[in-house]
Write a protein that holds these residues in place. Structure first.
Motif, PDB file in Angstrom:
ATOM      1  N   LEU A 101       0.843  -1.206   0.000  1.00 49.74           N
ATOM      2  CA  LEU A 101       0.000   0.000   0.000  1.00 49.74           C
ATOM      3  C   LEU A 101       0.872   1.248   0.000  1.00 49.74           C
ATOM      4  N   ASP A 102       0.513   2.209  -0.851  1.00 51.96           N
ATOM      5  CA  ASP A 102       1.127   3.542  -0.811  1.00 51.96           C
ATOM      6  C   ASP A 102       0.030   4.533  -0.429  1.00 51.96           C
ATOM      7  N   PRO A 103       0.097   5.085   0.788  1.00 51.32           N
ATOM      8  CA  PRO A 103      -0.978   5.943   1.308  1.00 51.32           C
ATOM      9  C   PRO A 103      -0.762   7.412   0.954  1.00 51.32           C
ATOM     10  N   VAL A 104      -0.691   7.714  -0.337  1.00 49.60           N
ATOM     11  CA  VAL A 104      -0.348   9.078  -0.780  1.00 49.60           C
ATOM     12  C   VAL A 104      -1.291  10.110  -0.137  1.00 49.60           C
ATOM     13  N   ALA A 105      -0.685  11.132   0.453  1.00 47.17           N
ATOM     14  CA  ALA A 105      -1.448  12.256   1.027  1.00 47.17           C
ATOM     15  C   ALA A 105      -2.558  11.776   1.949  1.00 47.17           C
ATOM     16  N   VAL A 127       3.520  -1.231   3.933  1.00 48.23           N
ATOM     17  CA  VAL A 127       3.005   0.100   3.615  1.00 48.23           C
ATOM     18  C   VAL A 127       4.210   1.031   3.544  1.00 48.23           C
ATOM     19  N   ARG A 128       4.345   1.737   2.392  1.00 46.07           N
ATOM     20  CA  ARG A 128       5.479   2.665   2.213  1.00 46.07           C
ATOM     21  C   ARG A 128       4.939   4.056   1.964  1.00 46.07           C
ATOM     22  N   GLY A 129       5.347   4.989   2.822  1.00 48.29           N
ATOM     23  CA  GLY A 129       4.941   6.370   2.615  1.00 48.29           C
ATOM     24  C   GLY A 129       6.056   7.313   2.981  1.00 48.29           C
ATOM     25  N   ASN A 130       5.842   8.604   2.687  1.00 48.19           N
ATOM     26  CA  ASN A 130       6.806   9.575   3.192  1.00 48.19           C
ATOM     27  C   ASN A 130       6.490   9.855   4.668  1.00 48.19           C
ATOM     28  N   ALA A 131       7.339  10.664   5.303  1.00 48.91           N
ATOM     29  CA  ALA A 131       7.218  10.828   6.756  1.00 48.91           C
ATOM     30  C   ALA A 131       5.867  11.408   7.160  1.00 48.91           C
ATOM     31  N   SER A 132       5.377  12.391   6.416  1.00 47.63           N
ATOM     32  CA  SER A 132       4.096  13.005   6.775  1.00 47.63           C
ATOM     33  C   SER A 132       2.957  11.992   6.669  1.00 47.63           C
ATOM     34  N   GLU A 133       3.030  11.132   5.662  1.00 48.30           N
ATOM     35  CA  GLU A 133       1.972  10.122   5.481  1.00 48.30           C
ATOM     36  C   GLU A 133       1.984   9.099   6.611  1.00 48.30           C
ATOM     37  N   ILE A 134       3.162   8.655   7.001  1.00 42.14           N
ATOM     38  CA  ILE A 134       3.241   7.641   8.067  1.00 42.14           C
ATOM     39  C   ILE A 134       2.832   8.253   9.410  1.00 42.14           C
ATOM     40  N   GLY A 150       0.264  18.111   0.969  1.00 42.82           N
ATOM     41  CA  GLY A 150      -0.402  17.156   0.076  1.00 42.82           C
ATOM     42  C   GLY A 150       0.414  15.900  -0.128  1.00 42.82           C
ATOM     43  N   ALA A 151       0.780  15.613  -1.377  1.00 44.23           N
ATOM     44  CA  ALA A 151       1.534  14.393  -1.681  1.00 44.23           C
ATOM     45  C   ALA A 151       2.997  14.493  -1.246  1.00 44.23           C
ATOM     46  N   ASP A 152       3.485  15.701  -0.986  1.00 41.45           N
ATOM     47  CA  ASP A 152       4.882  15.866  -0.557  1.00 41.45           C
ATOM     48  C   ASP A 152       4.977  15.844   0.965  1.00 41.45           C
TER      49      ASP A 152
HETATM   50 MG   LIG Z   1       4.109   9.333  -1.996  1.00 41.45          MG
END
Ligand SMILES: [Mg+2]
Ligand SMILES: Nc1ncnc2c1ncn2[C@@H]1O[C@H](COP(=O)(O)OP(=O)(O)OP(=O)(O)O)[C@@H](O)[C@H]1O
Ligand SMILES: Cc1ncsc1CCO
Length: 279
Positions: A101-105, A127-134, A150-152
């Motif tokens: 799973l990629d939980p974008v934004a 599940v792989r996300g950036n820090a804000s998503e995790i 958002g996505a960043d």
């Molecule tokens: Mg992403």
């Protein structure tokens, strides 16, 4: 990760492991069903192909019963989530194949957060996300702060390490946080991957592409998603480092990264992946 093997404390062990997984992807060409956002489809499919896997962007609910069981892994990404696609995501994630799973934004809206939490309950291998998503997923919080991007990410990966561990323990999934150092954890062990270049953040959907690639590696190593995800992130980062040597900016890096992924050889992978088990 095999408890009996203490070799994972040895950097050379990681190099051999990363090469053996990439070689297996090339030899077995796992078929990866991708239900991914519209922005990422091209780079995710090209990254999978360059690594030796077979991508298939199949997202109709009516195709899931016939198609998903024949796939080696499934990749679900909520980047351009709509009500129409969520049932396909649920169904593909429930089809009994290893999936990621990629939980974008994730924090963009209540709808998206609820969708991500519902999908997480279907137990992705990773599940792989950036820090804000995790951070958002671990706290189940929709963004309130003014620096939400958002996505960043508006956080460093290290800021989300404790959240990643907590999320891994509460869900049973391996959680990977990308950034300058990628952290990959099952809640107990933490692996750091420090390949990559900052310019990768300036190409849209590099995170989506690396999550797609994690699905291919998990297809090869379903019983050790921690090692599969860690090796993927290091290999993708290494392709970014090599690609950067010939690039002038994001557009040329996108091309050179894909070429570098395709051209990786044993000597380069074993000597240049930077993976370590964190204390
Ligand atoms: Mg992403
Ligand atoms: N500062 C950095 N230095 C080195 N590599 C980085 C850095 N930031 C991100 N990366 C690498 O870039 C890739 C994408 O990670 P990033 O955290 O930007 O994902 P993302 O925000 O989910 O991206 P997207 O949503 O656009 O797909 C990963 O392979 C990661 O390791
Ligand atoms: C920019 C963007 N918006 C939704 S998905 C996506 C690609 C990066 O995640």
């Amino acid at each position: 990760m095999d408890d009996a093997a203490k070799e994972e404390r040895d950097p050379a062990w990681w190099g051999r492991r990363a090469w053996s997984l990439l070689s297996a992807v090339r030899a077995r060409a796992p078929l990866v069903q991708c239900i991914t956002n519209l922005v990422s489809m091209d780079i995710a499919a090209n990254a999978l192909l360059a690594a030796g896997a077979s991508p298939a962007m199949v997202h109709s609910l009516r195709e899931v019963p016939d198609f998903t069981p024949r796939c080696d892994a499934v990749y679900v990404n909520v980047g351009t989530l709509s009500e129409d696609w969520l049932p396909s995501m649920r169904a593909a994630a429930s089809a009994g194949r290893p999936w990621v799973l990629d939980p974008v934004a994730a924090a963009a809206s209540g709808f998206r957060m609820e969708a991500c939490l519902e999908l997480l309950a279907l137990r992705p291998a990773v599940v792989r996300g950036n820090a804000s998503e995790i951070l958002a997923l671990a706290n189940r919080s929709v963004a309130a702060s003014s620096n939400f991007k958002g996505a960043d990410s508006s956080h460093e990966s290290v800021d989300a390490l404790e959240a990643a561990k907590a999320l891994a323990l509460s869900t049973g999934s391996v959680v990977a946080v990308s950034g300058a150092v990628d952290f990959i954890t099952n809640g107990e062990q933490v692996v750091g991957a420090s390949n990559g270049v900052p310019m990768m953040q300036k190409i849209t959907a590099t995170g989506c592409a690396v999550t797609a690639l994690i699905a291919a590696f998990v297809a090869i190593e379903p019983s050790d998603a921690l090692v599969a995800a860690a090796c993927t992130l290091a290999i993708f980062g290494l392709a970014g480092e090599i690609g950067m040597e010939s690039s002038k900016g994001p557009a040329s890096l996108r091309m050179h990264l894909i070429d570098a992924l395709y051209c990786l050889d044993e000597e380069t992978v074993t000597s240049r992946v930077k993976l370590s088990l964190r204390p």
